[in-house]
Design a protein around this motif. Structure first.
Motif, PDB file in Angstrom:
ATOM      1  N   ILE A 115     -34.762 -33.947   3.644  1.00  0.00           N
ATOM      2  CA  ILE A 115     -35.742 -35.601   3.811  1.00  0.00           C
ATOM      3  C   ILE A 115     -36.227 -35.451   2.168  1.00  0.00           C
ATOM      4  N   LEU A 116     -35.199 -37.799   2.304  1.00  0.00           N
ATOM      5  CA  LEU A 116     -35.634 -38.603   1.591  1.00  0.00           C
ATOM      6  C   LEU A 116     -36.351 -39.134   1.835  1.00  0.00           C
ATOM      7  N   GLU A 117     -37.396 -39.003   0.467  1.00  0.00           N
ATOM      8  CA  GLU A 117     -38.804 -40.174   0.887  1.00  0.00           C
ATOM      9  C   GLU A 117     -38.655 -41.079  -0.251  1.00  0.00           C
ATOM     10  N   GLY A 118     -39.283 -42.210   0.027  1.00  0.00           N
ATOM     11  CA  GLY A 118     -39.852 -43.234  -0.936  1.00  0.00           C
ATOM     12  C   GLY A 118     -40.222 -45.277  -0.698  1.00  0.00           C
ATOM     13  N   ILE A 119     -40.007 -46.265  -1.409  1.00  0.00           N
ATOM     14  CA  ILE A 119     -40.036 -46.804  -1.209  1.00  0.00           C
ATOM     15  C   ILE A 119     -38.829 -47.396  -0.721  1.00  0.00           C
ATOM     16  N   LEU A 120     -37.636 -47.489  -1.746  1.00  0.00           N
ATOM     17  CA  LEU A 120     -36.470 -47.261  -1.279  1.00  0.00           C
ATOM     18  C   LEU A 120     -35.461 -48.704  -1.244  1.00  0.00           C
ATOM     19  N   HIS A 121     -36.567 -49.341  -2.354  1.00  0.00           N
ATOM     20  CA  HIS A 121     -36.320 -51.014  -1.851  1.00  0.00           C
ATOM     21  C   HIS A 121     -34.234 -51.424  -1.447  1.00  0.00           C
ATOM     22  N   THR A 122     -34.446 -51.889  -0.371  1.00  0.00           N
ATOM     23  CA  THR A 122     -32.974 -52.297  -0.543  1.00  0.00           C
ATOM     24  C   THR A 122     -32.232 -53.633  -1.081  1.00  0.00           C
ATOM     25  N   GLU A 123     -33.136 -54.037  -2.042  1.00  0.00           N
ATOM     26  CA  GLU A 123     -32.302 -54.614  -3.361  1.00  0.00           C
ATOM     27  C   GLU A 123     -31.857 -53.702  -4.088  1.00  0.00           C
ATOM     28  N   ARG A 124     -32.450 -52.052  -4.198  1.00  0.00           N
ATOM     29  CA  ARG A 124     -31.772 -51.517  -4.723  1.00  0.00           C
ATOM     30  C   ARG A 124     -31.077 -50.186  -5.094  1.00  0.00           C
ATOM     31  N   TYR A 125     -31.428 -49.940  -3.505  1.00  0.00           N
ATOM     32  CA  TYR A 125     -31.313 -48.448  -3.021  1.00  0.00           C
ATOM     33  C   TYR A 125     -29.905 -48.699  -1.940  1.00  0.00           C
ATOM     34  N   ALA A 126     -30.150 -50.173  -1.160  1.00  0.00           N
ATOM     35  CA  ALA A 126     -28.945 -50.149   0.001  1.00  0.00           C
ATOM     36  C   ALA A 126     -27.691 -49.269  -0.703  1.00  0.00           C
ATOM     37  N   ALA A 127     -26.808 -49.819  -1.211  1.00  0.00           N
ATOM     38  CA  ALA A 127     -25.745 -49.653  -1.616  1.00  0.00           C
ATOM     39  C   ALA A 127     -25.211 -48.288  -1.500  1.00  0.00           C
ATOM     40  N   VAL A 128     -26.354 -47.331  -2.427  1.00  0.00           N
ATOM     41  CA  VAL A 128     -26.208 -46.062  -2.288  1.00  0.00           C
ATOM     42  C   VAL A 128     -26.236 -45.291  -0.970  1.00  0.00           C
TER      43      VAL A 128
ATOM     44  N   VAL B 210     -54.183 -48.689  -9.274  1.00  0.00           N
ATOM     45  CA  VAL B 210     -53.359 -49.855  -9.206  1.00  0.00           C
ATOM     46  C   VAL B 210     -54.604 -50.405  -7.819  1.00  0.00           C
ATOM     47  N   THR B 211     -54.176 -52.259  -8.632  1.00  0.00           N
ATOM     48  CA  THR B 211     -55.365 -52.696  -7.924  1.00  0.00           C
ATOM     49  C   THR B 211     -54.079 -53.421  -7.148  1.00  0.00           C
TER      50      THR B 211
ATOM     51  N   GLY C 129     -40.547 -46.723   2.863  1.00  0.00           N
ATOM     52  CA  GLY C 129     -42.227 -48.054   3.544  1.00  0.00           C
ATOM     53  C   GLY C 129     -41.839 -47.892   2.196  1.00  0.00           C
ATOM     54  N   ASN C 130     -43.374 -48.786   2.271  1.00  0.00           N
ATOM     55  CA  ASN C 130     -43.878 -49.785   1.275  1.00  0.00           C
ATOM     56  C   ASN C 130     -45.118 -48.303   0.799  1.00  0.00           C
ATOM     57  N   SER C 131     -45.294 -48.718  -0.509  1.00  0.00           N
ATOM     58  CA  SER C 131     -46.866 -48.339  -1.201  1.00  0.00           C
ATOM     59  C   SER C 131     -47.717 -47.770  -0.107  1.00  0.00           C
ATOM     60  N   GLY C 132     -48.904 -46.895   0.032  1.00  0.00           N
ATOM     61  CA  GLY C 132     -49.356 -47.412   1.249  1.00  0.00           C
ATOM     62  C   GLY C 132     -49.673 -46.353   2.425  1.00  0.00           C
ATOM     63  N   SER C 133     -48.334 -46.385   2.862  1.00  0.00           N
ATOM     64  CA  SER C 133     -48.310 -46.734   4.021  1.00  0.00           C
ATOM     65  C   SER C 133     -47.701 -45.631   4.882  1.00  0.00           C
ATOM     66  N   GLY C 134     -47.999 -44.758   4.091  1.00  0.00           N
ATOM     67  CA  GLY C 134     -47.750 -42.918   4.483  1.00  0.00           C
ATOM     68  C   GLY C 134     -46.765 -42.506   4.202  1.00  0.00           C
ATOM     69  N   LYS C 135     -45.635 -41.953   4.135  1.00  0.00           N
ATOM     70  CA  LYS C 135     -43.944 -41.602   3.634  1.00  0.00           C
ATOM     71  C   LYS C 135     -44.429 -40.894   3.142  1.00  0.00           C
ATOM     72  N   THR C 136     -44.609 -40.725   2.167  1.00  0.00           N
ATOM     73  CA  THR C 136     -45.141 -39.414   1.059  1.00  0.00           C
ATOM     74  C   THR C 136     -45.214 -38.316   2.023  1.00  0.00           C
ATOM     75  N   THR C 137     -47.494 -38.354   2.655  1.00  0.00           N
ATOM     76  CA  THR C 137     -47.905 -37.080   3.501  1.00  0.00           C
ATOM     77  C   THR C 137     -47.199 -37.420   4.506  1.00  0.00           C
TER      78      THR C 137
ATOM     79  N   ARG D  12     -49.408 -55.899  -4.070  1.00  0.00           N
ATOM     80  CA  ARG D  12     -48.876 -57.245  -3.936  1.00  0.00           C
ATOM     81  C   ARG D  12     -47.453 -57.777  -4.355  1.00  0.00           C
ATOM     82  N   THR D  13     -47.175 -56.900  -5.651  1.00  0.00           N
ATOM     83  CA  THR D  13     -45.824 -57.299  -6.632  1.00  0.00           C
ATOM     84  C   THR D  13     -44.839 -56.197  -5.721  1.00  0.00           C
ATOM     85  N   TRP D  14     -45.244 -55.254  -4.795  1.00  0.00           N
ATOM     86  CA  TRP D  14     -44.059 -54.000  -4.726  1.00  0.00           C
ATOM     87  C   TRP D  14     -43.458 -54.573  -3.246  1.00  0.00           C
ATOM     88  N   TYR D  15     -44.979 -54.833  -3.001  1.00  0.00           N
ATOM     89  CA  TYR D  15     -44.495 -55.185  -1.637  1.00  0.00           C
ATOM     90  C   TYR D  15     -43.627 -55.831  -0.870  1.00  0.00           C
TER      91      TYR D  15
END
Length: 205
Positions: free
Chosen positions: A83-96, A133-134, A18-26, A139-142
């Motif tokens: 249990i693996l959590e993170g933003i894990l953007h598909t651009e960089r993480y989908a293949a692995v 962060v502002t 999920g995106n930063s601030g989505s609550g995935k880590t908690t 927004r640049t990460w979302y």
């Protein structure tokens, strides 16, 4: 979602994105807390930012995706539920991640916390210790609905409460029914004493 070669003795792989601030880590931390020993919690931010101290950029051909997937695979091979959590953007993480899932002979459950940008900012500002962060930086990460597109991927919307999210992950992944497979909770005298104390307290009138 379960891979075809499911066996009873295979550990469970849970991926929470999920995106930063989505609550995935908690949520991931609470899922592991409720499961107890025998589940490894792998946080993308810790492995990338602290262990590797690497920027999350496709322009540098990052090491983090391969490193994180290899860490998860090693823990699974040693009998840990992961249990693996993170933003894990598909651009960089989908293949692995697809490779990690395809190679794992046991149960796999993938979750995506689908939270709007405005809600991620609100949750971020409500943290006990907000990351400095502002909203413009966030927004640049979302990335909107950055799904892995894997059969059985569970999308959890922003109306889901924290308790509902944790319960969904625990039950949909099967972590409520699997047992620890690692030496500590299975053979550790300390864990055995703790279990005995819990049983005694439960049985007391």
């Amino acid at each position: 979602m379960t891979t075809p070669n499911l066996t009873k003795s295979s550990p469970t792989l849970v991926i929470i994105r999920g995106n930063s601030g989505s609550g995935k880590t908690t949520a991931a931390r609470e899922v592991r807390r409720r499961f107890g020993r025998g589940a490894a919690l792998l946080e993308q931010d810790y492995l990338r930012r602290i262990v590797l101290r690497e920027h999350d950029s496709a322009r540098i051909d990052p090491v983090a995706p391969t490193f994180i997937a290899a860490t998860a695979r090693t823990a699974l091979d040693l009998g840990y539920h992961v249990i693996l959590e993170g933003i894990l953007h598909t651009e960089r993480y989908a293949a692995v991640l697809h490779q990690l899932i395809d190679d794992h002979p046991g149960p796999v459950a993938v979750f995506y916390l689908d939270v709007s940008f405005d809600e991620t900012v609100r949750r971020h500002l409500g943290r006990d210790e907000p990351i400095p962060v502002t909203p413009d930086e966030m927004r640049t990460w979302y990335t909107h609905r950055d799904l892995l597109d894997i059969p059985g991927e569970t999308v959890i919307g922003e109306t889901s409460t924290f308790e509902q999210t944790v319960t969904t992950i625990l039950h949909a992944s099967g972590l409520t029914t699997v047992v620890p497979q690692t030496p500590c909770p299975r053979r550790c005298p300390h864990c055995a004493r703790k279990a005995d104390q819990t049983t005694t307290a439960t049985d007391a009138p």
